[in-house]
Design a protein around this motif. Structure first.
Motif, mmCIF file in Angstrom:
data_model
loop_
_atom_site.group_PDB
_atom_site.id
_atom_site.type_symbol
_atom_site.label_atom_id
_atom_site.label_comp_id
_atom_site.label_asym_id
_atom_site.label_seq_id
_atom_site.Cartn_x
_atom_site.Cartn_y
_atom_site.Cartn_z
ATOM 1 N N MET A 68 0.840 -1.205 0.000
ATOM 2 C CA MET A 68 0.000 0.000 0.000
ATOM 3 C C MET A 68 0.877 1.259 0.000
ATOM 4 N N GLU A 69 1.915 1.241 0.812
ATOM 5 C CA GLU A 69 2.766 2.438 0.907
ATOM 6 C C GLU A 69 3.544 2.680 -0.380
ATOM 7 N N ALA A 70 4.014 1.600 -1.010
ATOM 8 C CA ALA A 70 4.724 1.750 -2.286
ATOM 9 C C ALA A 70 3.783 2.308 -3.354
ATOM 10 N N CYS A 71 2.541 1.856 -3.328
ATOM 11 C CA CYS A 71 1.556 2.340 -4.298
ATOM 12 C C CYS A 71 1.200 3.806 -4.022
ATOM 13 N N TYR A 72 1.119 4.154 -2.738
ATOM 14 C CA TYR A 72 0.827 5.535 -2.356
ATOM 15 C C TYR A 72 1.929 6.472 -2.858
ATOM 16 N N LYS A 73 3.183 6.026 -2.664
ATOM 17 C CA LYS A 73 4.339 6.827 -3.104
ATOM 18 C C LYS A 73 4.328 6.969 -4.625
ATOM 19 N N ALA A 74 4.107 5.857 -5.301
ATOM 20 C CA ALA A 74 4.076 5.892 -6.776
ATOM 21 C C ALA A 74 2.921 6.772 -7.269
ATOM 22 N N SER A 75 1.791 6.738 -6.553
ATOM 23 C CA SER A 75 0.656 7.581 -6.930
ATOM 24 C C SER A 75 1.028 9.056 -6.840
ATOM 25 N N ASN A 76 1.691 9.404 -5.750
ATOM 26 C CA ASN A 76 2.061 10.812 -5.595
ATOM 27 C C ASN A 76 3.021 11.257 -6.692
ATOM 28 N N GLU A 77 3.864 10.346 -7.173
ATOM 29 C CA GLU A 77 4.749 10.677 -8.299
ATOM 30 C C GLU A 77 3.919 10.935 -9.564
ATOM 31 N N VAL A 78 2.955 10.061 -9.804
ATOM 32 C CA VAL A 78 2.097 10.240 -10.986
ATOM 33 C C VAL A 78 1.312 11.559 -10.872
ATOM 34 N N TYR A 79 0.807 11.836 -9.670
ATOM 35 C CA TYR A 79 0.073 13.097 -9.484
ATOM 36 C C TYR A 79 0.974 14.311 -9.746
ATOM 37 N N ALA A 80 2.215 14.246 -9.248
ATOM 38 C CA ALA A 80 3.138 15.377 -9.427
ATOM 39 C C ALA A 80 3.490 15.558 -10.897
ATOM 40 N N GLU A 81 3.771 14.455 -11.577
ATOM 41 C CA GLU A 81 4.118 14.541 -13.002
ATOM 42 C C GLU A 81 2.948 15.090 -13.826
ATOM 43 N N THR A 82 1.762 14.572 -13.538
ATOM 44 C CA THR A 82 0.596 14.989 -14.329
ATOM 45 C C THR A 82 0.243 16.442 -14.033
ATOM 46 N N SER A 83 0.361 16.832 -12.771
ATOM 47 C CA SER A 83 0.093 18.226 -12.394
ATOM 48 C C SER A 83 1.053 19.181 -13.076
ATOM 49 N N ALA A 84 2.315 18.765 -13.187
ATOM 50 C CA ALA A 84 3.324 19.632 -13.813
ATOM 51 C C ALA A 84 3.013 19.843 -15.291
ATOM 52 N N ALA A 85 2.381 18.842 -15.910
ATOM 53 C CA ALA A 85 2.140 18.899 -17.358
ATOM 54 C C ALA A 85 0.758 19.452 -17.709
ATOM 55 N N ASN A 86 -0.146 19.511 -16.732
ATOM 56 C CA ASN A 86 -1.540 19.812 -17.057
ATOM 57 C C ASN A 86 -2.169 20.727 -15.991
ATOM 58 N N PRO A 87 -2.320 22.008 -16.293
ATOM 59 C CA PRO A 87 -2.836 22.969 -15.305
ATOM 60 C C PRO A 87 -4.257 22.632 -14.820
#
Lengths: 347, 347
Positions: free
Chosen positions: B289-308
Motif C-alpha cells: 500500500m505504501e509503495a503504491c501511495y508513493k508511486a501515486s504521488n509521483e504520478v500526481y506530481a508529473e501529471t500536475s506539472a504537465a496539465n494545469p
C-alpha cells in the motif's frame, strides 16, 4: 379547448402546503436542508407546488411536529422520529439508536433492507408516511466537565441525554437529564449537570460548550447516523397528483444528499476550531464502550419483549447490521484505515 | 383561453430525450440506476419528459458515450468520467483516483468543496454539464492467480487495470492490460494475464473470477468511491424549461441514493457467496500500500506539472481530503471500528 383546459389545470394544480420543522433556524444544516427541499419542490413544479417552511416554535414546538401533521394543522413536517419515543419506542429505530447502523447502512436498510416498508406500516398508525430527508452523520459523544475513564465514573453522572440512550446509561448509574438546547450551557457552567450531548462539531461549536465542559468524547455510539424524515399526512399525500408525489420523493433525496454533504464539509473545520479553543478530544474507553453495548442489548431485549412493533423493526436492523459490517470492514474500512494512517504521518 | 393555452403548453412541453449508458444491462446496479432515474423524471413530469435509456453498445460503445453527447447524437449519457482519461487525465479526478476520497467525501467535495464548479468549468470544453448520479462505493483490489506478498511480486505482473492506477502500477513493474469485461475470465484462465480488477463483490460474482484467480485483494485503493455522472449536452440542457432542469437534478439525486444503497445492500451477500465458492480474501500488505501511495504521488506530481487543469482539480481534492480524514477518524471511524470488533467477537 374549453374541455381540455380543466384537464391541464388538474394535472399540475397550484398547491400550497406548510411544513413545520423540529429544528431552529440556528441549526442551519438541519433547518437549511428543509428550506432547500422546499426550493427544489417549487423549482421542479414551475412554482406550482409551494411548501412554506416554519422553524421549531413558529407554528408548534419542536417535539409536536408529528402531532401537527397527524391532526392536519400542517400537511407535513421535517423531524427526527426518535423525538416521539414517548408515544412508542419503535420511533427511535427509524432515526438511529445505540450501536445500530451508520449513515450509509441506514439508507441501505431503508431502501433495500425492508426499512421503508416497516416504517410505513408503523407510521400509518400515526397518520403519516415517511420520506428520508437527511442524516446528521455519526455524532459525537458529548461534552463532559470531568474525564470519564472507568465505567464507574458514569455512576451518578448527570448527563443531558434522551431516549433509548438515556435508558441504556441509566443501567450504568447515569442520571439522564432533559434540558432544552438553549439551557445546556448555563447548566454545565453552574454544574447542575455534569455532561451534555448535542450533535457534532459544527452544531456544537455554536453553543460554546468547550468553555464549561472541555472533554469532548467520541464516538456518539447512540447515534451512528441519525436519519431525518419528511413526515407527510397520509390523506394529504394521497390527494396529491402522482407527479407531485414523485417530486416530493426526488426533492427529499436531493435534500438528503445536501445535508449529509453539508455536515461532512463543515464538521472538519469546526473540529479544528474547537480544539484550538480548548476542547480536549477523548475516546470512550473500550471497557466503557463494551459496558454500554451490553446495557444496550439489555434495553433492546426488554423493549422487544414488551413491544412487538419494536421487536419486528429491531430484528430487521440487527440482521441487516451483521451482514453490513461483514462487508464494510473489507474495502470501505480498509481504504479509510490506510488514509487515516497516512494523514497521521503527514503524507 | 386561446391566448393562455400556448403559455401552459410551453411551461411543461412534451420532450423526449435519449440517454446512452456506458454500462451493460448485466451490471444491474449501475445500469439499473439509469433506468430508475428515467422513471423518476417521467413520474415527476406526469410523463411529459421522457428519457429513453440505452445500454452500452445499443447506440454507441461504452467509451464513446461522452462523444455521443458532445456531438448531439444523444442528449445525455450515464457514464464514469474516468473512461475519458485518454482525452485528458483531469477526467479521472471527477470519478475517483488512487488514494483520493471515499464515497461520502466525494459527494461533499462536489457539493461544498468546489468540485461541482471545477467539474462544470472543465467539462464545458467538451460541451457537457455534469450531475452526480451514483457511486459504486469503495471497490475491491481485484482477482489474482497468485498471492502478492511483497512489493517485488508486482514486478512483471500482467494486470488488467486502466487509467491512472495503471500508470501508478507501471512504476512498480506491473504491465497494465486493457481487456473488455467479457474477455477477462478466459484471459485469467489461460494465464494470458495474472490478475484483473472489476468492481466489487456483487458485480464480480457474476463473472466467476474466483474459479480462475482465487486471491481476492482489498482495498481497491484506486477507487475509494467511484462517482458516476449524468453528462448532459449543454445546449440541450439550456433549452429545457427550468422546471425540467430541476427535475433532472432531483431525479439524479434519487438515483444516486438508490445506487449507493443498492451496492451496500447487495455486496455483503455476494461476498459471503464468493468466499463459500472459493474466493480467498487478502489485504494488500502495508508495504505494498505504501509503495503504491508513493508511486501515486509521483504520478500526481508529473501529471500536475504537465496539465494545469489537472493540477487545479487535484490540489482542490488533496486540500479537502486532509481536512476530511481529520474528522472522519473521530466519530465515523470510531463508531465503525467498535462495531466491526463486536461483530468479529460474535456479539
Amino acid at each position: 379547448a374549453p374541455i381540455a383546459m380543466p384537464a391541464i389545470a388538474q394535472s399540475a394544480p397550484a398547491i400550497k402546503w406548510r411544513c413545520t420543522s423540529s429544528f431552529p433556524k440556528s441549526l442551519d444544516a438541519l433547518y437549511g436542508s428543509n428550506e432547500y427541499f422546499a426550493k427544489c419542490v417549487s423549482e421542479a413544479t414551475d412554482g406550482k407546488f409551494v411548501i412554506e417552511t416554519f422553524s421549531a416554535g413558529e407554528i408548534v414546538p419542536a417535539l409536536q411536529a408529528l402531532d401537527a401533521v397527524q391532526s392536519g394543522t400542517v400537511e407535513m413536517c421535517q423531524t427526527a422520529c426518535y423525538y416521539y419515543v414517548g408515544k412508542d419506542p419503535t420511533f427511535a429505530l427509524l432515526t438511529t439508536s445505540p450501536f445500530a447502523l451508520n449513515t450509509r447502512m441506514m439508507s441501505a436498510w431503508m431502501r433495500f433492507g425492508g426499512g421503508q416498508e416497516l416504517a410505513t406500516e408503523f407510521l400509518k398508525k400515526f397518520g403519516v408516511i415517511p420520506i428520508t430527508a437527511g442524516n446528521t452523520t455519526a455524532q459525537m459523544g458529548g461534552w463532559f466537565r470531568k474525564e470519564i475513564k472507568e465505567v464507574s465514573d458514569l455512576n451518578g453522572l448527570k448527563f443531558r441525554i434522551a431516549g433509548l440512550a438515556g435508558r441504556v446509561m441509566q443501567k450504568l448509574g447515569v442520571v439522564p437529564q432533559q434540558i432544552g438546547g438553549g439551557d445546556i450551557y448555563a447548566a454545565l457552567e453552574k454544574g447542575t449537570i455534569d455532561a451534555a450531548e448535542w450533535v457534532g462539531p459544527y452544531d456544537d461549536e455554536k453553543l460554546g460548550f468547550q468553555k464549561v465542559a472541555p472533554f469532548y468524547y467520541y464516538p456518539g455510539w447512540w447515534e451512528g447516523g441519525a436519519m431525518l424524515h419528511n413526515l407527510i399526512n397520509i390523506q394529504k399525500f394521497n390527494e396529491l397528483p402522482k407527479q407531485y408525489q414523485a417530486v416530493l420523493r426526488d426533492a427529499s433525496a436531493e435534500a438528503n444528499d445536501w445535508m449529509i454533504a453539508k455536515y461532512d464539509s463543515l464538521n472538519p473545520g469546526a473540529l479544528r476550531r474547537l480544539i484550538a479553543n480548548g476542547a480536549q478530544l477523548r475516546p470512550f474507553s473500550q471497557p466503557i464502550m463494551e459496558a454500554c453495548y451490553k446495557a444496550s442489548n439489555e434495553v433492546y431485549a426488554e423493549t422487544s419483549a414488551a413491544n412487538p412493533d419494536f421487536k419486528k423493526v429491531w430484528d430487521s436492523i440487527t440482521a441487516f447490521r451483521g451482514d453490513q459490517y461483514l462487508w464494510w470492514q473489507v474495502a470501505e474500512y480498509g481504504f479509510d484505515t490506510f488514509m487515516i494512517r497516512q494523514r497521521a504521518r503527514g503524507n
